[in-house]
Design an enzyme around this catalytic site. Structure first.
Site, short mmCIF file in Angstrom:
data_model
loop_
_atom_site.label_atom_id
_atom_site.label_comp_id
_atom_site.label_asym_id
_atom_site.label_seq_id
_atom_site.Cartn_x
_atom_site.Cartn_y
_atom_site.Cartn_z
N ASP A 3 -37.61 46.24 59.59
CA ASP A 3 -37.87 46.13 58.11
C ASP A 3 -38.72 47.47 57.79
O ASP A 3 -39.74 47.80 58.66
CB ASP A 3 -38.62 44.79 57.67
CG ASP A 3 -37.52 43.43 58.16
OD1 ASP A 3 -36.49 43.58 57.89
OD2 ASP A 3 -38.28 42.45 58.61
N HIS B 102 -31.59 45.80 62.78
CA HIS B 102 -32.52 46.47 61.81
C HIS B 102 -33.82 46.30 62.23
O HIS B 102 -34.41 45.35 62.58
CB HIS B 102 -32.26 46.45 60.22
CG HIS B 102 -32.57 45.00 59.71
ND1 HIS B 102 -31.87 43.89 60.14
CD2 HIS B 102 -33.76 44.82 58.99
CE1 HIS B 102 -32.53 42.77 59.47
NE2 HIS B 102 -33.48 43.15 58.94
N ARG C 9 -27.84 27.54 57.37
CA ARG C 9 -29.11 28.28 57.71
C ARG C 9 -29.55 28.64 56.64
O ARG C 9 -29.07 29.46 55.75
CB ARG C 9 -29.15 29.00 58.94
CG ARG C 9 -30.47 29.86 59.16
CD ARG C 9 -30.58 30.69 60.75
NE ARG C 9 -31.69 30.86 61.04
CZ ARG C 9 -32.32 32.07 60.60
NH1 ARG C 9 -31.30 33.04 60.11
NH2 ARG C 9 -33.38 32.37 60.65
N HIS D 219 -34.53 43.43 64.84
CA HIS D 219 -34.32 42.32 64.78
C HIS D 219 -32.90 41.95 64.18
O HIS D 219 -32.35 43.02 63.48
CB HIS D 219 -35.20 41.25 64.07
CG HIS D 219 -35.59 41.37 62.85
ND1 HIS D 219 -36.27 42.65 62.63
CD2 HIS D 219 -35.21 41.23 61.69
CE1 HIS D 219 -36.47 42.91 61.15
NE2 HIS D 219 -36.04 41.72 60.46
O1 AKG Z 1 -32.75 35.56 58.00
C1 AKG Z 1 -33.21 35.95 59.16
O2 AKG Z 1 -33.57 35.29 59.92
C2 AKG Z 1 -33.52 37.49 59.15
C3 AKG Z 1 -33.26 38.15 57.94
C4 AKG Z 1 -33.91 39.59 58.01
O3 AKG Z 1 -34.01 40.10 59.03
C5 AKG Z 1 -34.02 40.17 56.72
O4 AKG Z 1 -33.63 39.54 55.63
O5 AKG Z 1 -34.57 41.42 56.75
FE FE2 Z 2 -35.12 41.76 58.48
#
Ligand code: AKG
Ligand code: FE2
Length: 335
Positions: free
Chosen positions: A210, A208, A276, A265
């Site tokens: 952001d 996606h 994680r 990403h």
């Molecule tokens: O947790 C991550 O490394 C990416 C998460 C992400 O892209 C988001 O929360 O929009």
């Molecule tokens: Fe994100």
């Protein structure tokens, strides 16, 4: 500008050497080496929509307190976390975001991830409200998270001012004012990727971009974040708990009339050895802010690409799509 992924399966053509291409911004250059810093910031945002940020000045103690509170919450059995979900503890702020705890479901259209998360508003009074369903010690939780949000917001505002200056926008604080507005829709998302030891094609968080102005992310030392470069290469971002990673969002793409491209990403499922956790501050204007390309970004070579819309309109639209849906195309003047 980043192009769409040729395929969204987990088959990654990521090479470790590609990570060396990730630009690094040293915020301590802001006084001694300002012009070079501005140039690098704009170049990184234009070319990659992404950069690593070092010497950000957020105290380690502030990060650790927020991280420990969040980890303590995620360590609870699921049944004890569910009371913090929006279905059980809604916080009604006339807002469009469903704050609180979520597991597996990302968005409202069937996107699934190997993940659980906390979505927190950036207003201290709302965090205090939510803290009662998250922690046995709500004031300790609120205090740690509010301090963290404030510190990240300050860095976000400083970066936005520098980026505006680097872009030659006469009103340098145009973006940071949106974030400092009491009605700002900025939020903190804490993602917890539990260990998923069996290798599979599953994702932690699907591909996606952001939707906000930008996101400023920090994680512990477990890898997972991958970014898509414009040659179609998925690059694994080496985790660095001392640094932040900045990802350009859709609204920045519109404000800059396409000069900055929002970054595609995703996060892989976590194969261990530990869980994680990432904490991301999403910088957003208020819901009723009008979004359109800034006059300085419109030239005879690059006429206005996007029509004006409010953040509320955009947010409502993207909530009607899946995560990977093509979002900004419908807002182009000539789609
Ligand atoms: O947790 C991550 O490394 C990416 C998460 C992400 O892209 C988001 O929360 O929009
Ligand atoms: Fe994100």
């Amino acid at each position: 500008m980043v192009v769409a992924s040729p395929n969204s399966s987990l088959t990654t053509n990521s090479k470790p050497s590609a990570a060396a291409r990730i630009p690094t911004i040293d915020l301590s250059d802001r006084t001694s080496n300002r012009q070079a810093l501005l140039k690098l910031l704009v170049e990184a945002s234009e070319k990659y929509g992404f950069f690593k940020l070092i010497n950000h000045g957020i105290p380690q103690d502030c990060i650790s307190r927020a991280e420990e509170e969040a980890m303590a919450f995620f360590a609870k059995p699921t049944a004890e976390k569910l009371p913090a979900s929006p279905e059980i503890s809604p916080i009604d702020v006339g807002n469009t975001t469903r704050f609180g705890y979520g597991i597996n479901n990302i968005g409202r259209h069937g996107d699934i991830g190997e993940i659980e998360y906390l979505l927190l508003p950036s207003q201290p009074s709302l965090i205090s409200q939510l803290a009662f369903s998250i922690s046995q010690n709500p004031s300790k939780f609120s205090c740690a998270l509010n301090d963290y949000i404030q510190a990240t917001k300050n860095v976000a505002c400083e970066l936005l001012d520098l980026m505006a200056e680097g872009l030659g926008i006469s009103d340098n604080s145009i973006f940071s004012r949106m974030i400092l507005d009491a009605q700002s829709d900025s939020l903190l998302r804490i993602n917890h990727y539990f260990i998923h030891p069996t290798p599979s094609n599953k994702l932690g968080f699907g591909e996606h971009s952001d939707p906000q102005i930008f996101a400023i992310l920090r994680s512990n030392d477990i890898a997972g974040l991958q970014i898509l470069l414009d040659d179609g290469l998925w690059v694994t971002v080496p985790p660095d708990p001392t640094a932040y990673y900045v990802m350009i969002g859709d609204l920045f793409q519109v404000f800059t009339n396409g000069r900055f491209g929002s970054l595609k990403h995703r996060a892989t499922a976590n194969i261990g050895p530990r869980s994680r956790m990432s904490m991301t501050f999403f910088a957003s204007p208020s819901l009723d802010t009008w979004i359109s390309p800034l006059p300085e970004m419109i030239t005879s070579d690059q006429p206005c690409v996007y029509r004006s819309f409010t953040w509320r309109e955009y947010k409502t639209y993207i909530y009607s799509l899946t995560l990977a849906g093509s979002r900004l195309d419908s807002f182009k003047i000539r789609p």
